[in-house]
Design a protein around this motif. Structure first.
Motif, short mmCIF file in Angstrom:
data_model
loop_
_atom_site.label_atom_id
_atom_site.label_comp_id
_atom_site.label_asym_id
_atom_site.label_seq_id
_atom_site.Cartn_x
_atom_site.Cartn_y
_atom_site.Cartn_z
N LEU A 182 45.24 38.99 31.55
CA LEU A 182 44.66 40.25 32.06
C LEU A 182 44.22 41.16 30.92
N ALA A 183 45.09 41.33 29.89
CA ALA A 183 44.78 42.28 28.81
C ALA A 183 43.66 41.76 27.93
N LEU A 184 43.68 40.47 27.60
CA LEU A 184 42.66 39.96 26.69
C LEU A 184 41.28 40.00 27.35
N ILE A 185 41.21 39.65 28.62
CA ILE A 185 39.91 39.69 29.30
C ILE A 185 39.47 41.14 29.53
N HIS A 186 40.42 42.01 29.87
CA HIS A 186 40.11 43.45 30.02
C HIS A 186 39.58 44.02 28.70
N GLY A 187 40.30 43.72 27.62
CA GLY A 187 39.90 44.24 26.32
C GLY A 187 38.56 43.66 25.89
N LEU B 195 48.27 56.67 26.01
CA LEU B 195 47.13 57.54 26.32
C LEU B 195 46.06 56.77 27.08
N HIS B 196 45.76 55.55 26.62
CA HIS B 196 44.74 54.73 27.28
C HIS B 196 45.16 54.42 28.72
N ALA B 197 46.43 54.09 28.90
CA ALA B 197 46.92 53.74 30.24
C ALA B 197 46.86 54.95 31.18
N LEU B 198 47.36 56.11 30.71
CA LEU B 198 47.40 57.28 31.59
C LEU B 198 46.00 57.80 31.88
N TYR C 19 37.04 44.68 38.02
CA TYR C 19 38.09 43.99 37.27
C TYR C 19 38.78 44.94 36.29
N MET C 20 37.99 45.79 35.61
CA MET C 20 38.58 46.74 34.66
C MET C 20 39.62 47.62 35.35
N ARG C 21 39.34 48.00 36.58
CA ARG C 21 40.25 48.90 37.29
C ARG C 21 41.45 48.16 37.87
N ALA C 22 41.20 47.00 38.48
CA ALA C 22 42.31 46.23 39.06
C ALA C 22 43.27 45.77 37.96
N SER C 23 42.72 45.20 36.88
CA SER C 23 43.57 44.73 35.79
C SER C 23 44.29 45.91 35.14
N GLY C 24 43.62 47.05 35.05
CA GLY C 24 44.24 48.24 34.45
C GLY C 24 45.51 48.64 35.18
N ILE C 25 45.46 48.65 36.51
CA ILE C 25 46.65 49.04 37.29
C ILE C 25 47.78 48.04 37.06
N ASN D 102 36.15 42.50 27.76
CA ASN D 102 35.06 43.05 28.56
C ASN D 102 34.75 44.50 28.14
N GLY D 103 35.80 45.25 27.81
CA GLY D 103 35.58 46.60 27.30
C GLY D 103 34.82 46.57 25.99
N MET D 104 35.17 45.62 25.10
CA MET D 104 34.47 45.48 23.82
C MET D 104 33.01 45.08 24.04
N LEU E 14 38.44 59.38 23.35
CA LEU E 14 39.80 58.89 23.10
C LEU E 14 40.03 57.54 23.77
N HIS E 15 39.50 57.39 24.98
CA HIS E 15 39.69 56.14 25.71
C HIS E 15 39.04 54.97 24.98
N ARG E 16 37.86 55.24 24.42
CA ARG E 16 37.13 54.20 23.70
C ARG E 16 37.84 53.84 22.41
N ILE E 17 38.25 54.84 21.62
CA ILE E 17 38.93 54.57 20.34
C ILE E 17 40.25 53.82 20.56
C1 HEM Z 1 47.72 49.80 30.17
C2 HEM Z 1 46.88 49.71 31.16
C3 HEM Z 1 45.38 49.92 31.03
C4 HEM Z 1 44.63 50.67 31.87
C5 HEM Z 1 45.12 51.47 33.10
C6 HEM Z 1 43.27 50.58 31.43
C7 HEM Z 1 42.20 51.16 32.08
C8 HEM Z 1 40.90 51.11 31.65
C9 HEM Z 1 39.77 51.64 32.36
C10 HEM Z 1 39.82 52.30 33.74
C11 HEM Z 1 38.67 51.45 31.59
C12 HEM Z 1 37.25 51.92 31.88
C13 HEM Z 1 36.36 50.80 32.33
C14 HEM Z 1 34.98 51.32 32.65
O1 HEM Z 1 34.60 52.40 32.19
O2 HEM Z 1 34.28 50.61 33.38
C15 HEM Z 1 39.09 50.79 30.38
C16 HEM Z 1 38.27 50.46 29.33
C17 HEM Z 1 38.67 49.76 28.20
N1 HEM Z 1 39.92 49.24 27.97
FE1 HEM Z 1 41.55 49.53 29.11
N2 HEM Z 1 43.20 49.80 30.29
C18 HEM Z 1 44.48 49.36 30.02
C19 HEM Z 1 44.85 48.51 28.99
C20 HEM Z 1 44.00 48.05 27.99
C21 HEM Z 1 44.35 47.10 26.96
C22 HEM Z 1 45.72 46.42 26.80
C23 HEM Z 1 43.25 46.94 26.16
C24 HEM Z 1 43.05 46.06 24.92
C25 HEM Z 1 43.33 44.79 24.92
C26 HEM Z 1 42.20 47.78 26.69
C27 HEM Z 1 40.93 47.90 26.17
C28 HEM Z 1 39.89 48.59 26.74
C29 HEM Z 1 38.57 48.71 26.18
C30 HEM Z 1 38.12 48.14 24.83
C31 HEM Z 1 37.82 49.46 27.09
C32 HEM Z 1 36.34 49.87 26.96
C33 HEM Z 1 36.25 51.33 26.57
C34 HEM Z 1 34.86 51.87 26.70
O3 HEM Z 1 33.97 51.26 27.34
O4 HEM Z 1 34.63 52.97 26.16
N3 HEM Z 1 42.69 48.43 27.81
N4 HEM Z 1 40.46 50.60 30.44
#
Ligand code: HEM
Lengths: 145, 150
Positions: free
Chosen positions: B84-89, A94-97, B31-37, B91-93, A40-43
């Motif tokens: 923060l969101a664009l770089i977080h997203g 959901l992603h945030a929580l 960064y993923m964790r700090a920006s997430g908070i 990097n996740g991508m 779910l987090h990934r999607i």
């Molecule tokens: C609202 C606050 C958010 C929190 C608390 C949060 C938290 C996290 C955390 C903890 C991870 C895992 C990183 C890791 O496994 O190393 C993650 C992954 C990710 N986040 Fe967020 N995030 C947030 C917002 C966003 C936003 C706005 C985007 C899109 C622009 C985004 C896109 C992603 C993507 C694409 C991943 C990679 C998922 C994966 O590797 O399966 N996130 N996020």
């Protein structure tokens, strides 16, 4: 994270019994809550990312042409887009929580052992969030006033 | 998985990433964790103002945005979300692309991701910091006075 080498670093050849095939649950990411929260987090992460790309582009119109911006934002107020926004808020919630749950697992000692309850706490908070948001949002989109 | 024979494994029985790569990857991980908070606060504030209070999405138009961007507080707030969101997203991508794509496809996807991210960071920042309310309807209200001199 594994900073120190484990017992596997000895020079001697080790004999390892084959893994027991019965249970696949019981690890953080394989099976049950740990795995499904990851899926779910990934999607949701991917969905939010693509929305963000579009959202930056549509908002950029605010610098170029006021009427064009109003026209595009006008489509955000239609029923179909209104449902899309509901889904988007659900995805971000959901992603945030669950993101906070991941951070808790990574930084709070012992939290890994309660990762499953933490997932269900995130779900309960998520349902509460949507219970607060959805009726109001759907009223704005579908209601008269 | 029905093999019942005992397996013999030569040491070392694991491989470890080189030190240097770990340093950079660890920073991305942090960064993923700090920006997430930070994003939890920034995004829920954004949604509260734009999607919940007042008449929610119905209230959003050029004048609504102009009103918000008249206040530097919201310019800074939105800039923080943008970066923060664009770089977080992105990097996740990157993680996801590395999980599923190999070879040339991976290189193309990572390149496109980098280009899109840099272009949108620049575009979004320009919009936020050079916003001009006078391109809107200035026939009446505060903007008539404010923009009339131009
Ligand atoms: C609202 C606050 C958010 C929190 C608390 C949060 C938290 C996290 C955390 C903890 C991870 C895992 C990183 C890791 O496994 O190393 C993650 C992954 C990710 N986040 Fe967020 N995030 C947030 C917002 C966003 C936003 C706005 C985007 C899109 C622009 C985004 C896109 C992603 C993507 C694409 C991943 C990679 C998922 C994966 O590797 O399966 N996130 N996020």
């Amino acid at each position: 994270m594994h900073e120190e080498s484990g017992p596997a670093s000895g020079a001697a050849t080790a004999t390892i019994d084959p893994p027991k095939p019965r249970r696949i649950a019981g690890t953080l990411y394989r099976g049950r809550e740990g795995m499904w929260s990851w899926v779910l987090h990934r999607i949701t992460g991917v969905a939010i990312f693509f929305f963000l790309l579009v959202h930056i582009l549509d908002t950029a119109l605010v610098r170029l042409d006021a009427d064009a911006y109003d026209a595009v934002i006008g489509t955000y107020k239609t029923p179909i887009m209104g449902l899309g926004e509901a889904g988007l808020v659900a995805a971000i919630g959901l992603h945030a929580l669950n993101g906070l749950r991941i951070i808790a697992i990574d930084f709070i000692p012992g939290a890994t052992r309660v990762q499953r309850p933490l997932f269900w706490i995130a779900i309960v908070l998520w349902v509460a969030l949507l219970a607060g948001f959805l009726p109001r949002h759907l009223m704005h989109v579908f209601g008269g006033a | 998985m029905s093999d019942t024979a005992t397996t013999t494994v030569e040491p070392p029985r694991y491989s470890r990433a080189p030190r240097k790569a770990r340093g950079l990857e660890k920073r991305a991980w942090l960064y993923m964790r700090a920006s997430g908070i930070l994003l939890v606060v920034l995004i829920f504030g954004h949604l509260l103002i734009n999607m919940f209070l007042g008449t929610g999405v119905r209230a959003i138009d050029f004048a609504f945005v102009a009103g918000k961007l008249a206040n530097p507080f919201w310019i800074v707030w939105d800039s923080l979300i943008l970066w923060l969101a664009l770089i977080h997203g992105a990097n996740g991508m990157r993680t996801i692309v590395n999980d599923y794509a190999r070879g040339a496809l991976r290189a193309v996807l990572l390149g496109a991701l980098l280009v899109a991210t840099v272009v949108l960071l620049v575009l979004g920042s320009l919009v936020l910091w050079t916003f001009d309310p006078c391109i809107g309807d200035t026939s009446s209200g505060v903007l008539a006075e404010l923009c009339g001199a131009q």
